[in-house]
Design a protein around this motif. Structure first.
Motif, PDB file in Angstrom:
ATOM      1  N   VAL A 197      -7.094  -2.785  21.299  1.00 46.05           N
ATOM      2  CA  VAL A 197      -7.559  -3.730  22.304  1.00 46.05           C
ATOM      3  C   VAL A 197      -8.913  -3.230  22.781  1.00 46.05           C
ATOM      4  O   VAL A 197      -9.030  -2.116  23.235  1.00 46.05           O
ATOM      5  CB  VAL A 197      -6.570  -3.836  23.475  1.00 46.05           C
ATOM      6  N   ALA A 198      -9.923  -4.077  22.655  1.00 43.88           N
ATOM      7  CA  ALA A 198     -11.260  -3.725  23.101  1.00 43.88           C
ATOM      8  C   ALA A 198     -11.946  -4.994  23.553  1.00 43.88           C
ATOM      9  O   ALA A 198     -11.952  -5.987  22.851  1.00 43.88           O
ATOM     10  CB  ALA A 198     -12.041  -3.075  21.964  1.00 43.88           C
ATOM     11  N   ASP A 199     -12.548  -4.907  24.723  1.00 41.01           N
ATOM     12  CA  ASP A 199     -13.252  -6.067  25.262  1.00 41.01           C
ATOM     13  C   ASP A 199     -12.366  -7.301  25.271  1.00 41.01           C
ATOM     14  O   ASP A 199     -12.797  -8.395  24.926  1.00 41.01           O
ATOM     15  CB  ASP A 199     -14.533  -6.324  24.476  1.00 41.01           C
ATOM     16  N   ALA A 200     -11.107  -7.152  25.650  1.00 43.13           N
ATOM     17  CA  ALA A 200     -10.141  -8.242  25.796  1.00 43.13           C
ATOM     18  C   ALA A 200      -9.800  -8.927  24.488  1.00 43.13           C
ATOM     19  O   ALA A 200      -9.256 -10.008  24.484  1.00 43.13           O
ATOM     20  CB  ALA A 200     -10.639  -9.264  26.820  1.00 43.13           C
ATOM     21  N   GLU A 201     -10.098  -8.317  23.359  1.00 40.56           N
ATOM     22  CA  GLU A 201      -9.662  -8.830  22.073  1.00 40.56           C
ATOM     23  C   GLU A 201      -8.579  -7.913  21.551  1.00 40.56           C
ATOM     24  O   GLU A 201      -8.472  -6.766  21.962  1.00 40.56           O
ATOM     25  CB  GLU A 201     -10.809  -8.862  21.056  1.00 40.56           C
ATOM     26  N   MET A 202      -7.797  -8.428  20.625  1.00 40.57           N
ATOM     27  CA  MET A 202      -6.729  -7.629  20.050  1.00 40.57           C
ATOM     28  C   MET A 202      -6.699  -7.849  18.556  1.00 40.57           C
ATOM     29  O   MET A 202      -6.733  -8.983  18.090  1.00 40.57           O
ATOM     30  CB  MET A 202      -5.394  -8.028  20.653  1.00 40.57           C
ATOM     31  N   LEU A 203      -6.643  -6.770  17.815  1.00 37.54           N
ATOM     32  CA  LEU A 203      -6.480  -6.827  16.373  1.00 37.54           C
ATOM     33  C   LEU A 203      -5.021  -6.541  16.097  1.00 37.54           C
ATOM     34  O   LEU A 203      -4.483  -5.528  16.542  1.00 37.54           O
ATOM     35  CB  LEU A 203      -7.374  -5.798  15.686  1.00 37.54           C
ATOM     36  N   THR A 204      -4.353  -7.435  15.400  1.00 36.89           N
ATOM     37  CA  THR A 204      -2.924  -7.300  15.146  1.00 36.89           C
ATOM     38  C   THR A 204      -2.617  -7.786  13.736  1.00 36.89           C
ATOM     39  O   THR A 204      -3.519  -8.123  12.969  1.00 36.89           O
ATOM     40  CB  THR A 204      -2.104  -8.066  16.214  1.00 36.89           C
ATOM     41  N   TYR A 205      -1.343  -7.812  13.389  1.00 34.19           N
ATOM     42  CA  TYR A 205      -0.935  -8.264  12.067  1.00 34.19           C
ATOM     43  C   TYR A 205       0.328  -9.098  12.187  1.00 34.19           C
ATOM     44  O   TYR A 205       0.975  -9.123  13.225  1.00 34.19           O
ATOM     45  CB  TYR A 205      -0.715  -7.077  11.126  1.00 34.19           C
ATOM     46  N   LEU A 206       0.659  -9.769  11.109  1.00 36.33           N
ATOM     47  CA  LEU A 206       1.849 -10.617  11.083  1.00 36.33           C
ATOM     48  C   LEU A 206       2.900 -10.043  10.158  1.00 36.33           C
ATOM     49  O   LEU A 206       2.582  -9.483   9.109  1.00 36.33           O
ATOM     50  CB  LEU A 206       1.473 -12.026  10.598  1.00 36.33           C
ATOM     51  N   THR A 207       4.148 -10.181  10.563  1.00 35.46           N
ATOM     52  CA  THR A 207       5.271  -9.847   9.694  1.00 35.46           C
ATOM     53  C   THR A 207       5.961 -11.150   9.332  1.00 35.46           C
ATOM     54  O   THR A 207       5.594 -12.207   9.819  1.00 35.46           O
ATOM     55  CB  THR A 207       6.272  -8.909  10.410  1.00 35.46           C
ATOM     56  N   ASP A 208       6.966 -11.056   8.507  1.00 34.65           N
ATOM     57  CA  ASP A 208       7.758 -12.240   8.196  1.00 34.65           C
ATOM     58  C   ASP A 208       6.856 -13.365   7.691  1.00 34.65           C
ATOM     59  O   ASP A 208       7.026 -14.522   8.056  1.00 34.65           O
ATOM     60  CB  ASP A 208       8.516 -12.669   9.469  1.00 34.65           C
ATOM     61  N   ALA A 209       5.868 -13.003   6.862  1.00 33.87           N
ATOM     62  CA  ALA A 209       4.910 -13.994   6.367  1.00 33.87           C
ATOM     63  C   ALA A 209       5.614 -15.057   5.535  1.00 33.87           C
ATOM     64  O   ALA A 209       6.531 -14.775   4.772  1.00 33.87           O
ATOM     65  CB  ALA A 209       3.826 -13.311   5.544  1.00 33.87           C
ATOM     66  N   SER A 210       5.170 -16.260   5.717  1.00 30.86           N
ATOM     67  CA  SER A 210       5.711 -17.377   4.951  1.00 30.86           C
ATOM     68  C   SER A 210       5.140 -17.361   3.542  1.00 30.86           C
ATOM     69  O   SER A 210       4.004 -16.942   3.320  1.00 30.86           O
ATOM     70  CB  SER A 210       5.338 -18.699   5.624  1.00 30.86           C
ATOM     71  N   LEU A 211       5.934 -17.842   2.606  1.00 29.72           N
ATOM     72  CA  LEU A 211       5.450 -17.956   1.237  1.00 29.72           C
ATOM     73  C   LEU A 211       4.449 -19.097   1.156  1.00 29.72           C
ATOM     74  O   LEU A 211       4.553 -20.084   1.890  1.00 29.72           O
ATOM     75  CB  LEU A 211       6.619 -18.215   0.288  1.00 29.72           C
ATOM     76  N   PRO A 212       3.482 -18.988   0.244  1.00 34.49           N
ATOM     77  CA  PRO A 212       2.494 -20.060   0.101  1.00 34.49           C
ATOM     78  C   PRO A 212       3.169 -21.384  -0.252  1.00 34.49           C
ATOM     79  O   PRO A 212       4.154 -21.422  -0.969  1.00 34.49           O
ATOM     80  CB  PRO A 212       1.612 -19.584  -1.052  1.00 34.49           C
TER      81      PRO A 212
END
Length: 106
Positions: free
Chosen positions: A7-22
């Motif tokens: 978290v920096a300057d009110a932004e957040m870098l995150t990731y997703l789990t349980d990704a849907s298949l294309p």
């Protein structure tokens, strides 16, 4: 493994789990695509959706908790952009999706 977030300057870098298949016939997520985060299950989970209405995945529980500061005041849905799509060898799908979440504009 610890969650990958910063978290920096009110932004957040995150990731997703349980990704849907294309979805056949639709383009796969790409870096720079817009993402909308939506609360589910009474606010206990957050899912990410493309602007075309395709479910991309959900945030891990620890990442959901890290978003509390951005979620206060009911300013949903939060907007973000895909910052990386990391391939997963030997697995189906488009890989792990990393997103940068920005706070709502006041």
């Amino acid at each position: 493994m610890q969650p990958v977030s910063a978290v920096a300057d009110a932004e957040m870098l995150t990731y997703l789990t349980d990704a849907s298949l294309p979805v056949p016939g639709l383009s796969e997520p790409r870096v720079g695509d817009s993402v909308e985060l939506r609360l589910l299950r009474g606010g206990r989970e957050v899912e990410a959706w493309s602007t075309t209405g395709i479910r991309l995945g959900r945030l891990p529980p620890a990442e959901r908790e890290a978003l509390d500061g951005l979620l206060q005041g009911g300013a949903l849905p939060l907007q973000g952009r895909i910052s990386a799509v990391v391939p997963r060898p030997l697995l189906l799908g488009s890989g792990r999706i990393h997103i940068r979440v920005t706070p709502p504009a006041n």
